[in-house]
Design a protein around this motif. Sequence first.
Motif, mmCIF file in Angstrom:
data_model
loop_
_atom_site.group_PDB
_atom_site.id
_atom_site.type_symbol
_atom_site.label_atom_id
_atom_site.label_comp_id
_atom_site.label_asym_id
_atom_site.label_seq_id
_atom_site.Cartn_x
_atom_site.Cartn_y
_atom_site.Cartn_z
ATOM 1 N N GLY A 193 21.417 -1.206 -4.278
ATOM 2 C CA GLY A 193 20.177 -0.729 -3.686
ATOM 3 C C GLY A 193 19.441 0.237 -4.596
ATOM 4 N N TYR A 194 18.106 0.188 -4.539
ATOM 5 C CA TYR A 194 17.286 1.088 -5.345
ATOM 6 C C TYR A 194 15.950 1.320 -4.654
ATOM 7 C CZ TYR A 194 15.133 -3.305 -6.813
ATOM 8 O OH TYR A 194 14.527 -4.533 -6.820
ATOM 9 N N THR A 195 15.224 2.338 -5.120
ATOM 10 C CA THR A 195 13.917 2.688 -4.565
ATOM 11 C C THR A 195 12.888 2.742 -5.684
ATOM 12 O OG1 THR A 195 14.916 3.989 -2.786
ATOM 13 C CG2 THR A 195 12.612 4.431 -3.296
ATOM 14 N N ILE A 196 11.734 2.123 -5.448
ATOM 15 C CA ILE A 196 10.626 2.201 -6.398
ATOM 16 C C ILE A 196 9.596 3.187 -5.859
ATOM 17 C CG2 ILE A 196 8.874 0.912 -7.675
ATOM 18 C CD1 ILE A 196 10.459 -1.622 -7.106
ATOM 19 N N VAL A 197 9.162 4.112 -6.719
ATOM 20 C CA VAL A 197 8.238 5.168 -6.330
ATOM 21 C C VAL A 197 6.938 5.007 -7.108
ATOM 22 C CG1 VAL A 197 7.883 7.659 -6.170
ATOM 23 C CG2 VAL A 197 10.187 6.710 -5.900
ATOM 24 N N LYS A 218 0.791 -1.228 0.000
ATOM 25 C CA LYS A 218 0.000 0.000 0.000
ATOM 26 C C LYS A 218 0.830 1.288 0.000
ATOM 27 C CE LYS A 218 -3.741 -2.460 0.216
ATOM 28 N NZ LYS A 218 -4.614 -2.598 -0.974
ATOM 29 N N LYS A 219 2.066 1.214 0.451
ATOM 30 C CA LYS A 219 2.874 2.429 0.556
ATOM 31 C C LYS A 219 3.315 2.926 -0.820
ATOM 32 C CE LYS A 219 4.624 1.307 5.170
ATOM 33 N NZ LYS A 219 5.831 1.100 6.018
ATOM 34 N N ASN A 220 3.750 4.181 -0.874
ATOM 35 C CA ASN A 220 4.103 4.799 -2.161
ATOM 36 C C ASN A 220 5.554 4.585 -2.562
ATOM 37 O OD1 ASN A 220 1.514 5.880 -2.682
ATOM 38 N ND2 ASN A 220 1.929 7.618 -1.326
ATOM 39 N N THR A 221 6.378 4.096 -1.649
ATOM 40 C CA THR A 221 7.776 3.814 -1.978
ATOM 41 C C THR A 221 8.182 2.492 -1.339
ATOM 42 O OG1 THR A 221 8.658 5.012 -0.052
ATOM 43 C CG2 THR A 221 8.414 6.256 -2.112
ATOM 44 N N ILE A 222 9.139 1.831 -1.952
ATOM 45 C CA ILE A 222 9.727 0.629 -1.372
ATOM 46 C C ILE A 222 11.215 0.609 -1.709
ATOM 47 C CG2 ILE A 222 9.172 -0.817 -3.380
ATOM 48 C CD1 ILE A 222 8.755 -3.129 -1.379
ATOM 49 N N HIS A 223 12.029 0.222 -0.736
ATOM 50 C CA HIS A 223 13.472 0.137 -0.914
ATOM 51 C C HIS A 223 13.871 -1.334 -1.020
ATOM 52 C CE1 HIS A 223 13.816 4.391 0.335
ATOM 53 N NE2 HIS A 223 12.885 4.080 1.215
#
Length: 217
Positions: A209-213, A163-168
């Motif tokens: 490492g990366y972040t999905i928005v 549900k969150k808007n970002t994930i690392h």
Amino acid sequence: EAKKNALMNAGLEKGTFITLDICTEIEDKNTCKLHQENQSYLDGGYITDIQEIKQEIKGNGLNRTCYVKIEAQIKKYKSQHDPNYVFSASLKNTILKENDEIIIEGEISNLSNIFLLSVDFDSNNYIKIIPNKYENLSNISSKFVLPSTNSYKLEARFPKNYKKNTIHEFLILLATKKSFKLNDKENSSDFYKRLDDLNRENWRLIRLGYTIVRDKK
């Protein structure tokens, strides 16, 4: 922290505790996420087995602290890394929107096999991504790009029901001088045991490492 202390008490202070601090700047706001593998290890060894002996919560409300006592079996690596075996890699972009393509650029100094894995934190398993039916990266000895073929893409995706808007997240890139079989799914402890049997002078490992928005449109 308990596993970290066990490793350090075993004399494995050399190296760094494997964490990945992923920081991103989105809409002028800085966010950081510290990833720490369940199968913790230092540069000189790894945990082969762990048992929780005691867990106790002290304090009240927001001041509660959980104290854990464990018994851990620790194995030191049998050999050392080859300083002349040079392996480098990076992501083309570390902030990705959903369905964006993940591209990895790297370089290896010796003739090697290249493997790519993802991490399932809930089950503490490593999942094979490359090799796959589209490519098998063997006998690589210079610069490379992943994916190396247009037959498929690596896409950034949110987990189902997230549900969150970002994930690392992070990926694991492995290079080996010798032949190494990569299982479709493998517990991290078994994975490091097999790498130890391969001897450290024959492999190198990098975490990306990366972040999905989530796109708000």
